[in-house]
Scaffold this motif. Structure first.
Motif, PDB file in Angstrom:
ATOM      1  N   LEU A 584       0.842  -1.204   0.000  1.00  0.00           N
ATOM      2  CA  LEU A 584       0.000   0.000   0.000  1.00  0.00           C
ATOM      3  C   LEU A 584       0.878   1.255   0.000  1.00  0.00           C
ATOM      4  CD1 LEU A 584      -2.922  -0.769   2.517  1.00  0.00           C
ATOM      5  CD2 LEU A 584      -3.112  -0.357   0.055  1.00  0.00           C
ATOM      6  N   GLY A 585       2.008   1.179   0.722  1.00  0.00           N
ATOM      7  CA  GLY A 585       2.947   2.310   0.737  1.00  0.00           C
ATOM      8  C   GLY A 585       3.464   2.583  -0.669  1.00  0.00           C
ATOM      9  N   PHE A 586       3.841   1.519  -1.387  1.00  0.00           N
ATOM     10  CA  PHE A 586       4.305   1.677  -2.775  1.00  0.00           C
ATOM     11  C   PHE A 586       3.184   2.237  -3.653  1.00  0.00           C
ATOM     12  CE2 PHE A 586       8.561   0.071  -3.727  1.00  0.00           C
ATOM     13  CZ  PHE A 586       8.941  -0.379  -2.466  1.00  0.00           C
ATOM     14  N   THR A 587       1.967   1.723  -3.421  1.00  0.00           N
ATOM     15  CA  THR A 587       0.831   2.168  -4.240  1.00  0.00           C
ATOM     16  C   THR A 587       0.617   3.669  -4.057  1.00  0.00           C
ATOM     17  OG1 THR A 587      -0.157  -0.002  -3.903  1.00  0.00           O
ATOM     18  CG2 THR A 587      -1.616   1.705  -4.751  1.00  0.00           C
ATOM     19  N   ALA A 588       0.644   4.113  -2.790  1.00  0.00           N
ATOM     20  CA  ALA A 588       0.412   5.540  -2.512  1.00  0.00           C
ATOM     21  C   ALA A 588       1.470   6.381  -3.231  1.00  0.00           C
ATOM     22  CB  ALA A 588       0.454   5.792  -1.009  1.00  0.00           C
ATOM     23  N   PHE A 589       2.730   5.935  -3.164  1.00  0.00           N
ATOM     24  CA  PHE A 589       3.779   6.712  -3.835  1.00  0.00           C
ATOM     25  C   PHE A 589       3.550   6.754  -5.343  1.00  0.00           C
ATOM     26  CE2 PHE A 589       7.643   6.735  -6.375  1.00  0.00           C
ATOM     27  CZ  PHE A 589       8.071   8.032  -6.106  1.00  0.00           C
ATOM     28  N   HIS A 590       3.258   5.611  -5.946  1.00  0.00           N
ATOM     29  CA  HIS A 590       3.096   5.570  -7.413  1.00  0.00           C
ATOM     30  C   HIS A 590       1.895   6.404  -7.862  1.00  0.00           C
ATOM     31  CE1 HIS A 590       6.095   2.577  -9.010  1.00  0.00           C
ATOM     32  NE2 HIS A 590       6.285   2.510  -7.697  1.00  0.00           N
ATOM     33  N   LEU A 591       0.845   6.458  -7.023  1.00  0.00           N
ATOM     34  CA  LEU A 591      -0.308   7.294  -7.397  1.00  0.00           C
ATOM     35  C   LEU A 591       0.108   8.759  -7.411  1.00  0.00           C
ATOM     36  CD1 LEU A 591      -3.190   5.527  -5.394  1.00  0.00           C
ATOM     37  CD2 LEU A 591      -2.993   5.681  -7.888  1.00  0.00           C
ATOM     38  N   ILE A 592       0.841   9.169  -6.370  1.00  0.00           N
ATOM     39  CA  ILE A 592       1.278  10.579  -6.318  1.00  0.00           C
ATOM     40  C   ILE A 592       2.218  10.887  -7.490  1.00  0.00           C
ATOM     41  CG2 ILE A 592       2.660  12.253  -4.987  1.00  0.00           C
ATOM     42  CD1 ILE A 592       1.495  10.957  -2.438  1.00  0.00           C
ATOM     43  N   ALA A 593       3.175   9.977  -7.706  1.00  0.00           N
ATOM     44  CA  ALA A 593       4.148  10.222  -8.773  1.00  0.00           C
ATOM     45  C   ALA A 593       3.473  10.294 -10.140  1.00  0.00           C
ATOM     46  CB  ALA A 593       5.212   9.133  -8.755  1.00  0.00           C
ATOM     47  N   ASN A 594       2.331   9.628 -10.261  1.00  0.00           N
ATOM     48  CA  ASN A 594       1.602   9.673 -11.536  1.00  0.00           C
ATOM     49  C   ASN A 594       0.568  10.794 -11.568  1.00  0.00           C
ATOM     50  OD1 ASN A 594       2.391   7.528 -13.507  1.00  0.00           O
ATOM     51  ND2 ASN A 594       2.126   6.221 -11.706  1.00  0.00           N
ATOM     52  N   GLY A 595       0.583  11.652 -10.526  1.00  0.00           N
ATOM     53  CA  GLY A 595      -0.282  12.837 -10.543  1.00  0.00           C
ATOM     54  C   GLY A 595      -1.692  12.632 -10.037  1.00  0.00           C
ATOM     55  N   SER A 596      -1.983  11.510  -9.335  1.00  0.00           N
ATOM     56  CA  SER A 596      -3.355  11.285  -8.838  1.00  0.00           C
ATOM     57  C   SER A 596      -3.615  12.073  -7.567  1.00  0.00           C
ATOM     58  CB  SER A 596      -3.548   9.821  -8.467  1.00  0.00           C
ATOM     59  OG  SER A 596      -3.486   9.040  -9.580  1.00  0.00           O
ATOM     60  N   THR A 597      -4.875  12.427  -7.387  1.00  0.00           N
ATOM     61  CA  THR A 597      -5.273  13.010  -6.099  1.00  0.00           C
ATOM     62  C   THR A 597      -6.725  12.635  -5.828  1.00  0.00           C
ATOM     63  OG1 THR A 597      -5.269  15.011  -4.748  1.00  0.00           O
ATOM     64  CG2 THR A 597      -6.054  15.270  -7.013  1.00  0.00           C
ATOM     65  N   GLY A 598      -7.082  12.608  -4.520  1.00  0.00           N
ATOM     66  CA  GLY A 598      -8.452  12.250  -4.143  1.00  0.00           C
ATOM     67  C   GLY A 598      -8.722  10.765  -4.292  1.00  0.00           C
ATOM     68  N   GLN A 599      -7.668   9.970  -4.402  1.00  0.00           N
ATOM     69  CA  GLN A 599      -7.819   8.519  -4.569  1.00  0.00           C
ATOM     70  C   GLN A 599      -7.426   7.782  -3.280  1.00  0.00           C
ATOM     71  OE1 GLN A 599      -9.457   8.694  -7.446  1.00  0.00           O
ATOM     72  NE2 GLN A 599      -8.290   7.215  -8.634  1.00  0.00           N
ATOM     73  N   MET A 600      -8.004   6.618  -3.095  1.00  0.00           N
ATOM     74  CA  MET A 600      -7.576   5.757  -1.986  1.00  0.00           C
ATOM     75  C   MET A 600      -6.710   4.642  -2.573  1.00  0.00           C
ATOM     76  SD  MET A 600      -9.894   3.791   0.841  1.00  0.00           S
ATOM     77  CE  MET A 600     -10.421   2.420  -0.195  1.00  0.00           C
ATOM     78  N   ALA A 601      -5.508   4.494  -2.017  1.00  0.00           N
ATOM     79  CA  ALA A 601      -4.626   3.419  -2.482  1.00  0.00           C
ATOM     80  C   ALA A 601      -5.263   2.087  -2.074  1.00  0.00           C
ATOM     81  CB  ALA A 601      -3.256   3.562  -1.827  1.00  0.00           C
ATOM     82  N   ALA A 602      -5.255   1.131  -2.956  1.00  0.00           N
ATOM     83  CA  ALA A 602      -5.862  -0.165  -2.608  1.00  0.00           C
ATOM     84  C   ALA A 602      -5.194  -1.276  -3.411  1.00  0.00           C
ATOM     85  CB  ALA A 602      -7.356  -0.136  -2.904  1.00  0.00           C
ATOM     86  N   ILE A 603      -5.464  -2.501  -2.982  1.00  0.00           N
ATOM     87  CA  ILE A 603      -4.936  -3.654  -3.721  1.00  0.00           C
ATOM     88  C   ILE A 603      -6.127  -4.494  -4.160  1.00  0.00           C
ATOM     89  CG2 ILE A 603      -3.411  -5.686  -3.624  1.00  0.00           C
ATOM     90  CD1 ILE A 603      -1.776  -3.215  -2.960  1.00  0.00           C
ATOM     91  N   LYS A 604      -6.309  -4.591  -5.456  1.00  0.00           N
ATOM     92  CA  LYS A 604      -7.403  -5.435  -5.971  1.00  0.00           C
ATOM     93  C   LYS A 604      -6.954  -6.897  -5.911  1.00  0.00           C
ATOM     94  CE  LYS A 604     -10.505  -5.727  -9.924  1.00  0.00           C
ATOM     95  NZ  LYS A 604     -10.058  -6.944 -10.590  1.00  0.00           N
ATOM     96  N   ASN A 605      -7.892  -7.784  -5.736  1.00  0.00           N
ATOM     97  CA  ASN A 605      -7.635  -9.234  -5.648  1.00  0.00           C
ATOM     98  C   ASN A 605      -6.902  -9.643  -4.370  1.00  0.00           C
ATOM     99  OD1 ASN A 605      -8.823  -9.559  -8.093  1.00  0.00           O
ATOM    100  ND2 ASN A 605      -6.904  -9.610  -9.246  1.00  0.00           N
ATOM    101  N   LEU A 606      -7.042  -8.834  -3.357  1.00  0.00           N
ATOM    102  CA  LEU A 606      -6.426  -9.127  -2.072  1.00  0.00           C
ATOM    103  C   LEU A 606      -6.914 -10.462  -1.510  1.00  0.00           C
ATOM    104  CD1 LEU A 606      -4.646  -7.437  -0.140  1.00  0.00           C
ATOM    105  CD2 LEU A 606      -6.731  -6.604   0.919  1.00  0.00           C
TER     106      LEU A 606
END
Ligand code: FBP
Length: 696
Positions: A584-606
């Motif tokens: 989830l930590g990696f996901t949050a970073f990659h979302l920010i680095a890709n310019g996302s905002t207002g999103q919740m980091a998540a893992i599908k197929n958990l």
């Protein structure tokens, strides 16, 4: 021989064994800290890009569109490998980045690994990038109190429970003024992004901040945290995007280990019913998972009770040609009857002991109490709003609060024809024991939530259970069944005839567990039974073995109550939560680095095997609905309750009768064992998730 002098007191502390014995860490901690969780494949190849997944649809709330216009049109985003040709163009990843992170709400195992994942991700692209941790929750943002998170600090907390690295708090950033302050702090720090690790309320806050920060370019990403397990996201057509929040598995495992130990004690001493209240502010997910982990004799699922229909009542009403609305939904009284039923059935097989799991939030599902909670929420919120001073400050004691309620019920505060608190409410409320009245009037948290953890729910329920068991005992319906072998042995000591006595004493003289007849409830009635069966003369004394049998059949209902919550919330994470949160930590970073905002980091197929995990961003604004908070309807992220159509619940429903074990033979308790780090000692995901993965 003269005793040899031991080491001098001052030098004993230098002895290697003593040093090891008093060290703050042990080999288990060292192993934990050095564990590096597996990374999802896309995080092992470098930078990434986002795939917009328009096919995942949600029902939008028009209030969300009005309040969050700049993030409402976000779609689900999947983090994917950009492929070699595109990779070099992604300069954004290599840029020196500054990210802030904050914990919000109650602790949940795995939180430190979200920070570890963020840290490892940010540093892997540029060692000069910086991660800042805001101290003590959202207050740290408002007051600009933070630390830079260093490698040393991260290494100390890898895979460790709690939120103590930067601590947490429950402050809500809910006014324009507070949002401006938050923006100022983030600007002053030169942040590119802010990561809010929190529950439904905190993710709601993340969305509001994302909207407020939009023009500044600072991105805001939420991370689904809460042991309660009530952050679960499904699309309109039932596809699961986030199966569970982090911390749920570890907390449930922590509770389960303790409950399994109680089961082993109960089955050994056979004298107590252990009543275990398990955390979960509203939803009963933790109870369901703990039930599946331990096979406790009775586990109450609030969501099921809310659906309860009293068939007997309904049928009677139908016969009379009327509708009995009281037949729908459960009352405290009826709930206590259901619990008594299990206790009496087990006792009939000699098991006057057992384990009951009660979800912390059960009151939310009991009609009569829920009405009180909602009305009191509104009364307290209105008072605070109108008088601009805390209701609890003005009315500190229970007597003062009750007095104020009485005034309302008599129309002395609000003289509309329909006061929110009417005379009937007042009368019913005053019938409750004072500890319970106090509990229902307890101060609401900063988000306006009712604080279930402060109420002795188990006490009110178990007091009613005890009272009704007393009635059943007097009626001769609550009895302990006597093992046939024990009966034989005892009767042999007095050379008494087995069959004729069995016929006189027991309901079914041929059963393996012999139940003394309902009419025999005292030594007097016991004697009458023997005399009327010609087994005893009027003047004779009851033979000692028969008295013994009667005594053994008389139950004494003894309970021990336990509250499982803060312990599990602070436990070390399971391997599942370690891996989940690190990613989830990696996901949050990659979302920010890709310019996302207002999103919740998540893992599908958990809920599936690790090889199928997919990191995604879920638009928080699209998960919102209106909910009662502080007496008003507010836009918040919707909580997920236990789905009575899920496989997990269906399986539980099908096997729970076996766990009641109201029959001869051993109990069906399960011992999941402790949360461990080495060896394959725990399942690789929560049992509820494993079962849900079979959902169509
Ligand atoms: P979060 O929703 O913040 O994760 O907290 C959940 C919880 O642990 C509930 O299970 C419990 O009712 C509540 O926090 C207790 O809160 P507090 O720490 O204020 O006593």
């Amino acid at each position: 021989m003269k005793p040899q002098p031991g080491p001098k007191p001052e030098s004993i502390l230098n002895h290697p064994l003593v040093k090891e014995a008093v060290a703050d860490i042990n080999p288990e901690n060292i192993e934990r800290r050095s564990f590096i969780p597996q990374k999802i494949k896309v995080f092992t190849t470098g930078d990434s890009c986002l795939e917009e997944k328009e096919e995942f649809k949600f029902t939008l709330h028009k209030e969300a569109r009005r309040i969050l216009p700049d993030i409402i049109d976000n779609s689900v985003q999947k983090i994917v490998d950009p492929g070699d040709s595109a990779r070099d163009q992604k300069k954004e990843f290599k840029r020196k980045t500054r990210i802030g992170v904050v914990f919000s709400g109650g602790p949940a195992p795995g939180g430190h690994n979200v920070i570890a994942g963020l840290f490892d991700a940010i540093k892997s692209f540029n060692p000069d990038s910086q991660l800042f941790g805001f101290l003590k929750g959202p207050d740290g943002i408002l007051e600009s109190r933070y630390i830079e998170i260093t490698r040393d600090l991260v290494d100390r907390y890898r895979n460790m429970g709690g939120f103590s690295m930067i601590r947490t708090g429950r402050t809500k950033i809910d006014s324009r003024g507070k949002m401006d302050l938050a923006l100022q702090t983030c600007r002053n720090l030169g942040l590119d992004g802010l990561v809010i690790i929190g529950g439904d309320d905190s993710n709601t806050n993340a969305a509001f901040l994302a909207q407020h920060f939009k023009s500044s370019g600072i991105k805001v990403i939420g991370v689904p945290k809460t042991i309660d397990g009530d952050i679960q996201v499904k699309t309109n057509d039932g596809q699961t995007l986030c199966a569970i929040s982090f911390g749920f598995h570890s907390a449930a495992r922590g509770f389960s280990q303790n409950i399994a130990s109680l089961a082993s004690d109960a089955g050994s001493t056979t004298k107590y019913w252990h009543v275990c209240k398990v955390m979960g502010r509203v939803a009963s997910h933790l109870t369901l998972e703990t039930a599946l982990q331990t096979h406790a004799n009775l586990s109450l699922i609030g969501e099921e009770l809310a659906d309860y229909v009293n068939r007997d009542r309904l049928e009677k009403a139908e016969e009379g040609g009327i509708v009995d609305y009281n037949a729908f939904g459960i009352t405290l009284r009826h709930l206590s009857r259901l619990i008594c039923n299990t206790i009496v059935r087990r006792a009939a097989f000699g098991k006057n002991y057992g384990i009951i799991i009660i979800p912390e939030g059960i009151l939310e599902f009991i009609n009569e109490i829920q009405v009180f909670i909602i009305k009191l929420n509104k009364i307290i919120a209105d008072y605070n709003h109108i008088h601009d001073i805390s209701f609890h400050l003005v009315f500190p004691g229970l007597k003062d609060k009750l007095e104020y309620l009485r005034h309302i019920s008599q129309g002395m505060v609000d003289n509309t024809p329909f006061p929110i608190w009417n005379l009937r409410d007042d009368e019913l409320f005053n019938q409750l024991p004072s500890f319970f009245q106090e509990g229902l009037l307890v101060e609401r948290d900063l988000h306006g939530n009712f604080q279930f953890s402060q109420v002795k729910t188990e006490k009110i329920i178990m007091d009613m259970v005890k009272e009704y068991l007393g009635v059943l005992k007097e009626q001769g319906r609550y009895k302990i069944g006597i093992d046939r072998e024990e009966y034989k042995t005892l009767m042999d000591t007095g050379n008494l005839d087995l069959q004729s006595h069995a016929k006189a004493l027991f309901k079914d003289p041929l059963a393996d567990f012999l139940l003394v007849r309902e009419s025999i409830i005292s030594l007097k009635t016991l004697k009458q039974a023997l005399v009327s069966n010609d087994l005893l003369g009027d003047e004779e004394e009851i033979p000692r073995p028969v008295v013994e049998i009667f005594k053994k059949s008389q139950p004494e209902f003894k309970t021990q109550t336990h509250f499982y919550g803060y312990d599990g919330r602070g436990s070390d994470p399971t391997q599942f939560d370690c891996t989940y949160t690190y990613n989830l930590g990696f996901t949050a970073f990659h979302l920010i680095a890709n310019g996302s905002t207002g999103q919740m980091a998540a893992i599908k197929n958990l809920e599936k095997d690790f090889s199928q995990w997919e990191p995604i961003g879920i638009p928080i604004a699209r998960l919102m609905h209106l909910e009662e908070r502080k007496g008003r309807l507010e836009l918040v992220m919707e909580k997920a309750l236990v789905d009575l159509d899920s496989n997990a619940f269906k399986v539980f429903k099908m096997v729970r009768e076996k766990w009641v074990a109201a029959k001869a033979g051993p109990d069906a308790y399960r011992r999941p064992g402790p949360i461990r780090f080495s060896g394959r000692t725990e399942e690789d995901r929560p049992i509820t998730l494993m079962l849900s993965s079979l959902d169509g």
